[in-house]
Design a protein around this motif. Sequence first.
Motif, mmCIF file in Angstrom:
data_model
loop_
_atom_site.group_PDB
_atom_site.id
_atom_site.type_symbol
_atom_site.label_atom_id
_atom_site.label_comp_id
_atom_site.label_asym_id
_atom_site.label_seq_id
_atom_site.Cartn_x
_atom_site.Cartn_y
_atom_site.Cartn_z
ATOM 1 N N ALA A 133 1.035 -1.296 0.153
ATOM 2 C CA ALA A 133 -0.015 -0.169 0.117
ATOM 3 C C ALA A 133 0.555 1.031 0.151
ATOM 4 O O ALA A 133 1.717 1.794 0.862
ATOM 5 N N PHE A 134 0.922 1.958 -0.905
ATOM 6 C CA PHE A 134 2.106 3.209 -1.446
ATOM 7 C C PHE A 134 1.048 4.311 -0.468
ATOM 8 O O PHE A 134 -0.146 4.869 -1.198
ATOM 9 N N GLY A 135 1.864 5.437 -0.506
ATOM 10 C CA GLY A 135 1.175 6.781 0.710
ATOM 11 C C GLY A 135 0.982 7.588 -0.467
ATOM 12 O O GLY A 135 1.446 8.936 -0.292
ATOM 13 N N PHE A 136 1.671 7.582 -1.568
ATOM 14 C CA PHE A 136 1.109 8.023 -2.573
ATOM 15 C C PHE A 136 1.481 7.442 -4.179
ATOM 16 O O PHE A 136 1.447 5.848 -3.956
ATOM 17 N N PRO A 137 0.889 7.849 -5.213
ATOM 18 C CA PRO A 137 0.767 7.272 -6.706
ATOM 19 C C PRO A 137 1.711 6.433 -6.331
ATOM 20 O O PRO A 137 3.213 6.949 -7.655
ATOM 21 N N PRO A 138 2.280 5.599 -7.070
ATOM 22 C CA PRO A 138 3.475 4.509 -7.272
ATOM 23 C C PRO A 138 3.684 5.357 -8.924
ATOM 24 O O PRO A 138 2.710 4.556 -9.732
ATOM 25 N N ARG A 139 4.927 5.427 -9.118
ATOM 26 C CA ARG A 139 5.077 5.053 -10.852
ATOM 27 C C ARG A 139 5.482 3.954 -11.108
ATOM 28 O O ARG A 139 6.142 2.668 -11.253
ATOM 29 N N ASN A 401 10.007 4.884 -3.523
ATOM 30 C CA ASN A 401 9.581 5.866 -2.346
ATOM 31 C C ASN A 401 9.251 7.152 -3.177
ATOM 32 O O ASN A 401 9.360 7.156 -4.099
ATOM 33 N N GLU A 402 8.880 7.428 -2.196
ATOM 34 C CA GLU A 402 8.343 8.788 -2.414
ATOM 35 C C GLU A 402 9.059 9.619 -2.847
ATOM 36 O O GLU A 402 8.905 11.139 -3.712
ATOM 37 N N ASP A 403 10.462 10.014 -2.008
ATOM 38 C CA ASP A 403 11.700 10.969 -2.747
ATOM 39 C C ASP A 403 11.852 10.578 -4.506
ATOM 40 O O ASP A 403 12.907 10.700 -4.320
ATOM 41 N N GLY A 404 11.696 9.263 -4.821
ATOM 42 C CA GLY A 404 12.025 9.018 -5.839
ATOM 43 C C GLY A 404 13.284 8.177 -5.777
ATOM 44 O O GLY A 404 13.906 7.298 -6.823
ATOM 45 N N THR A 405 14.176 7.732 -4.397
ATOM 46 C CA THR A 405 14.931 6.221 -4.400
ATOM 47 C C THR A 405 14.604 5.519 -4.435
ATOM 48 O O THR A 405 12.974 4.891 -4.573
ATOM 49 N N VAL A 406 14.932 4.368 -4.270
ATOM 50 C CA VAL A 406 14.576 2.917 -4.617
ATOM 51 C C VAL A 406 15.167 2.293 -2.872
ATOM 52 O O VAL A 406 16.073 2.260 -3.075
#
Length: 429
Positions: A133-139, A401-406
């Motif tokens: 469950a992501f807290g942001f729209p997954p890319r 992750n939301e900040d663009g890291t993985v």
Amino acid sequence: MHDIRAIRENPAAFDAALARRGDAAVSAELLKLDEARRAKILAAETAQAEQNKAAKAIGAAKAKGDEAEFERLRAEVSAKKAQVAEMQAEAKELDAQLTDMLARIANLPAEDVPDGADETENVEVNRWGEPRAFGFPPREHYEIASVARAMDFETAAKTSGSRFVNLSKGVARIHRALAQFMLDTHVDKNGLTETATPVLVRDEAMYGTDKLPKFGDDSYQTTNGWWLIPTSEVPLTYSVAGEILDAADLPIRLTAHTVCFRSEAGSAGKDTAGMLRQHQFEKVEMVSITHPDESDAEQKRMLRCAEGILEALGIPYRTVVLCTGDMGFGARRTFDIEAWLPGQNAYREISSVSTTGDFQARRMNARFRPRGGKPDYVHTLNGSGLAVGRCLIAVLENGQNEDGTVTLPEVLAPYLGGKLTLGTDGALV
């Protein structure tokens, strides 16, 4: 390749099995060609016997001094010789036509394969893991900031065209780590023998593994005639071509990591974004050569080997058995494993594990000798363990992750120097 004797014995069952795939009945055409071939062979053998009889009579006529009979018999032998040669050539041509026709007919589905027209009628048999469950729209993978810094489609297009990619920095290392992790798992835990194979193969290898003659457009051929492998299934499976193996040596379980090539004929406009569908990709393949009595159990074993890779990486997946209308040409049963890709909000295929029965073995004359028995055809199986690029996509999308890291799976730590985060600059930290 199909056994014409089995078709002779039960043509209705053969056509019924093809109908399950949605293919037209062909037994009548096959048997007509087979009957003509056998008749021509019999006629050639009869003429050969008559030639031999006349040849023996020549000596007797000469001994008697019967010059007229001697000349008549000589003429008869000469005529029969030409007749035999012509009939043998015709029989050879009919045999080639029959063989070619048989080679273009798909394998028959196993009885337990579900009937269906296309992928919408595949049947789910297993599901593992809960999608995060992501807290942001997954890319999607190529949209993640850290990945975009190290996944370059423009430069690859400049050098090679569409459906190619350059990987660099941390993404290239993760890709390499995944392949190494898969190989080590299959060798150390699953008991497969690692093999480094050629990626260029001859016509015979492609034909023996059912990639030719029907699917030549799906692969690349060099100007001097070699084929670039669509998967290392080809060299691994063909390694037993023409062999009579000892039953005690079965099963033979092999694995290889190779670059693979596919033309993606017929996929125009499909999955053009990202690296899901490429002309050049890497895969860790599994191949088993088995006793016919063990092939069904071996397929389940191979399936668990592939599923285990995803479980170790923490990637949710589902497993489906393909219906008759969605199976590949050479398969009699196929299980697809589909990894969860949150960027697409969908499960996508990451492995196919197929049994071909004796379909490939007949094409390449691969047999085994039971103790005290006559040689029989082995069964061959193949499966992705896994497609490395698609596994990379799954790892990146599920760990974003939301900040663009993985955040990367723990099992990759030994292969990444302990660094388990892909930073926003595309490097491992």
